[in-house]
Scaffold this motif. Structure first.
Motif, PDB file in Angstrom:
ATOM      1  N   VAL A   4     -29.976 -26.964 -32.131  1.00  0.00           N
ATOM      2  CA  VAL A   4     -31.081 -26.008 -32.010  1.00  0.00           C
ATOM      3  C   VAL A   4     -32.226 -26.632 -31.216  1.00  0.00           C
ATOM      4  N   ILE A   5     -32.553 -27.868 -31.535  1.00  0.00           N
ATOM      5  CA  ILE A   5     -33.630 -28.557 -30.815  1.00  0.00           C
ATOM      6  C   ILE A   5     -33.267 -28.711 -29.339  1.00  0.00           C
ATOM      7  N   ARG A   6     -32.028 -29.063 -29.077  1.00  0.00           N
ATOM      8  CA  ARG A   6     -31.579 -29.200 -27.682  1.00  0.00           C
ATOM      9  C   ARG A   6     -31.716 -27.894 -26.922  1.00  0.00           C
ATOM     10  N   HIS A   7     -31.289 -26.787 -27.554  1.00  0.00           N
ATOM     11  CA  HIS A   7     -31.378 -25.487 -26.898  1.00  0.00           C
ATOM     12  C   HIS A   7     -32.828 -25.074 -26.676  1.00  0.00           C
ATOM     13  N   LEU A   8     -33.683 -25.358 -27.635  1.00  0.00           N
ATOM     14  CA  LEU A   8     -35.108 -25.054 -27.457  1.00  0.00           C
ATOM     15  C   LEU A   8     -35.705 -25.877 -26.320  1.00  0.00           C
ATOM     16  N   ALA A   9     -35.335 -27.154 -26.263  1.00  0.00           N
ATOM     17  CA  ALA A   9     -35.824 -28.012 -25.177  1.00  0.00           C
ATOM     18  C   ALA A   9     -35.320 -27.505 -23.836  1.00  0.00           C
ATOM     19  N   THR A  26     -38.713 -22.372  -5.254  1.00  0.00           N
ATOM     20  CA  THR A  26     -38.428 -22.146  -6.666  1.00  0.00           C
ATOM     21  C   THR A  26     -37.195 -22.962  -7.009  1.00  0.00           C
ATOM     22  N   VAL A  27     -37.294 -23.762  -8.050  1.00  0.00           N
ATOM     23  CA  VAL A  27     -36.173 -24.593  -8.490  1.00  0.00           C
ATOM     24  C   VAL A  27     -35.810 -24.196  -9.912  1.00  0.00           C
ATOM     25  N   ASN A  28     -34.533 -23.877 -10.111  1.00  0.00           N
ATOM     26  CA  ASN A  28     -34.011 -23.549 -11.439  1.00  0.00           C
ATOM     27  C   ASN A  28     -32.908 -24.536 -11.777  1.00  0.00           C
ATOM     28  N   TYR A  29     -32.893 -24.987 -13.010  1.00  0.00           N
ATOM     29  CA  TYR A  29     -31.840 -25.883 -13.490  1.00  0.00           C
ATOM     30  C   TYR A  29     -30.943 -25.074 -14.412  1.00  0.00           C
ATOM     31  N   ILE A  30     -29.686 -24.914 -14.024  1.00  0.00           N
ATOM     32  CA  ILE A  30     -28.730 -24.121 -14.763  1.00  0.00           C
ATOM     33  C   ILE A  30     -28.060 -24.998 -15.825  1.00  0.00           C
ATOM     34  N   GLU A  31     -28.328 -24.712 -17.068  1.00  0.00           N
ATOM     35  CA  GLU A  31     -27.786 -25.454 -18.211  1.00  0.00           C
ATOM     36  C   GLU A  31     -27.957 -26.970 -18.063  1.00  0.00           C
ATOM     37  N   PRO A  32     -29.205 -27.441 -18.020  1.00  0.00           N
ATOM     38  CA  PRO A  32     -29.442 -28.869 -17.802  1.00  0.00           C
ATOM     39  C   PRO A  32     -28.902 -29.773 -18.902  1.00  0.00           C
ATOM     40  N   ASP A  33     -28.712 -29.223 -20.101  1.00  0.00           N
ATOM     41  CA  ASP A  33     -28.160 -30.050 -21.176  1.00  0.00           C
ATOM     42  C   ASP A  33     -26.668 -30.330 -20.968  1.00  0.00           C
ATOM     43  N   ARG A  34     -26.065 -29.682 -19.996  1.00  0.00           N
ATOM     44  CA  ARG A  34     -24.651 -29.906 -19.680  1.00  0.00           C
ATOM     45  C   ARG A  34     -24.459 -30.717 -18.394  1.00  0.00           C
ATOM     46  N   PHE A  35     -25.535 -31.150 -17.778  1.00  0.00           N
ATOM     47  CA  PHE A  35     -25.412 -31.939 -16.548  1.00  0.00           C
ATOM     48  C   PHE A  35     -24.609 -33.205 -16.823  1.00  0.00           C
ATOM     49  N   SER A  36     -23.891 -33.664 -15.812  1.00  0.00           N
ATOM     50  CA  SER A  36     -23.022 -34.833 -15.952  1.00  0.00           C
ATOM     51  C   SER A  36     -23.772 -36.086 -16.375  1.00  0.00           C
ATOM     52  N   ASP A  37     -24.935 -36.327 -15.743  1.00  0.00           N
ATOM     53  CA  ASP A  37     -25.627 -37.581 -16.018  1.00  0.00           C
ATOM     54  C   ASP A  37     -27.114 -37.462 -15.736  1.00  0.00           C
ATOM     55  N   VAL A  38     -27.839 -37.050 -16.746  1.00  0.00           N
ATOM     56  CA  VAL A  38     -29.299 -37.130 -16.749  1.00  0.00           C
ATOM     57  C   VAL A  38     -29.639 -37.780 -18.086  1.00  0.00           C
ATOM     58  N   PRO A  39     -30.827 -38.323 -18.234  1.00  0.00           N
ATOM     59  CA  PRO A  39     -31.159 -38.986 -19.502  1.00  0.00           C
ATOM     60  C   PRO A  39     -30.910 -38.069 -20.699  1.00  0.00           C
ATOM     61  N   PHE A  40     -30.412 -38.653 -21.779  1.00  0.00           N
ATOM     62  CA  PHE A  40     -30.073 -37.895 -22.981  1.00  0.00           C
ATOM     63  C   PHE A  40     -31.319 -37.398 -23.719  1.00  0.00           C
ATOM     64  N   ALA A  41     -32.316 -38.258 -23.823  1.00  0.00           N
ATOM     65  CA  ALA A  41     -33.545 -37.868 -24.527  1.00  0.00           C
ATOM     66  C   ALA A  41     -34.203 -36.707 -23.779  1.00  0.00           C
ATOM     67  N   SER A  42     -34.546 -35.639 -24.517  1.00  0.00           N
ATOM     68  CA  SER A  42     -35.064 -34.439 -23.858  1.00  0.00           C
ATOM     69  C   SER A  42     -36.348 -34.705 -23.082  1.00  0.00           C
ATOM     70  N   TRP A  43     -37.254 -35.537 -23.603  1.00  0.00           N
ATOM     71  CA  TRP A  43     -38.504 -35.807 -22.896  1.00  0.00           C
ATOM     72  C   TRP A  43     -38.232 -36.554 -21.590  1.00  0.00           C
ATOM     73  N   GLU A  44     -37.252 -37.444 -21.608  1.00  0.00           N
ATOM     74  CA  GLU A  44     -36.929 -38.203 -20.403  1.00  0.00           C
ATOM     75  C   GLU A  44     -36.193 -37.318 -19.387  1.00  0.00           C
ATOM     76  N   ARG A  45     -35.331 -36.432 -19.884  1.00  0.00           N
ATOM     77  CA  ARG A  45     -34.634 -35.485 -19.008  1.00  0.00           C
ATOM     78  C   ARG A  45     -35.651 -34.562 -18.360  1.00  0.00           C
ATOM     79  N   ASP A  46     -36.605 -34.051 -19.160  1.00  0.00           N
ATOM     80  CA  ASP A  46     -37.643 -33.177 -18.619  1.00  0.00           C
ATOM     81  C   ASP A  46     -38.440 -33.882 -17.524  1.00  0.00           C
ATOM     82  N   GLU A  47     -38.757 -35.144 -17.764  1.00  0.00           N
ATOM     83  CA  GLU A  47     -39.515 -35.937 -16.791  1.00  0.00           C
ATOM     84  C   GLU A  47     -38.719 -36.097 -15.490  1.00  0.00           C
ATOM     85  N   THR A  48     -37.432 -36.372 -15.608  1.00  0.00           N
ATOM     86  CA  THR A  48     -36.562 -36.545 -14.435  1.00  0.00           C
ATOM     87  C   THR A  48     -36.475 -35.248 -13.640  1.00  0.00           C
ATOM     88  N   LEU A  49     -36.244 -34.124 -14.326  1.00  0.00           N
ATOM     89  CA  LEU A  49     -36.119 -32.844 -13.635  1.00  0.00           C
ATOM     90  C   LEU A  49     -37.449 -32.408 -13.025  1.00  0.00           C
TER      91      LEU A  49
END
Length: 166
Positions: A4-9, A26-49
């Protein structure tokens, strides 16, 4: 609960990304929680994107007046491999053999006056990312990905500007 937290993030990130439009980009990320290799921690993934979005926007500022670029990022595999640590951030290791090259899959559309000028799928790859020197800031953690995006942008979106830069 973790799901649930992952989906909310992810939903928050998509809302942020969907609202991220500047200089006709305009940049959209399609299902970023399923990307092959971005940081696992949501705050770090958000920062990267967010950093990648800002880079796309910086390039998009070079578009001719009235043109808009829409990018839907479908997958990202950052250079190197991430290894868990006991610290706040995991450790990303880029080996000199270059076996873990950066990869980004996206769909793009360039429009002007509600008319599509060009669009398509792009599979950005840079298998020689370790062989290039002097073109990227060594302290930038996304230097390999940004250079790969630059190459794609100037060869596909703005090819004439690339020729003028040489």
């Amino acid at each position: 609960m973790k799901t649930v937290i992952r989906h909310l993030a992810a939903a928050g990130l998509l809302a942020l990304a969907a609202g991220t439009a500047s200089a006709g980009v305009t940049v959209n990320y399609i299902e970023p929680d399923r990307f092959s290799d971005v940081p696992f921690a949501s705050w770090e993934r958000d920062e990267t994107l967010k950093e990648l979005t800002e880079h796309f926007a910086k390039l998009g500022a070079e578009l001719p007046p009235g043109q808009d670029l829409r990018i839907d990022v479908k997958d990202i595999d950052l250079a190197g491999r991430e290894y868990p640590t006991r610290g706040v951030r995991d450790l990303r290791v880029v080996r000199s053999n270059g076996a873990d090259w950066p990869r980004i899959d996206l769909h793009y559309t360039v429009e002007q006056d509600d008319r599509v000028l060009r669009s398509g799928e792009a599979q950005l790859r840079d298998m020689a990312f370790m062989d290039r020197i002097g073109r990227a800031n060594d302290s930038d953690s996304l230097r390999f990905e940004k250079r790969m995006i630059d190459d794609w942008f100037y060869s596909t979106i703005m090819p004439r500007e690339r020729a003028a830069r040489r």
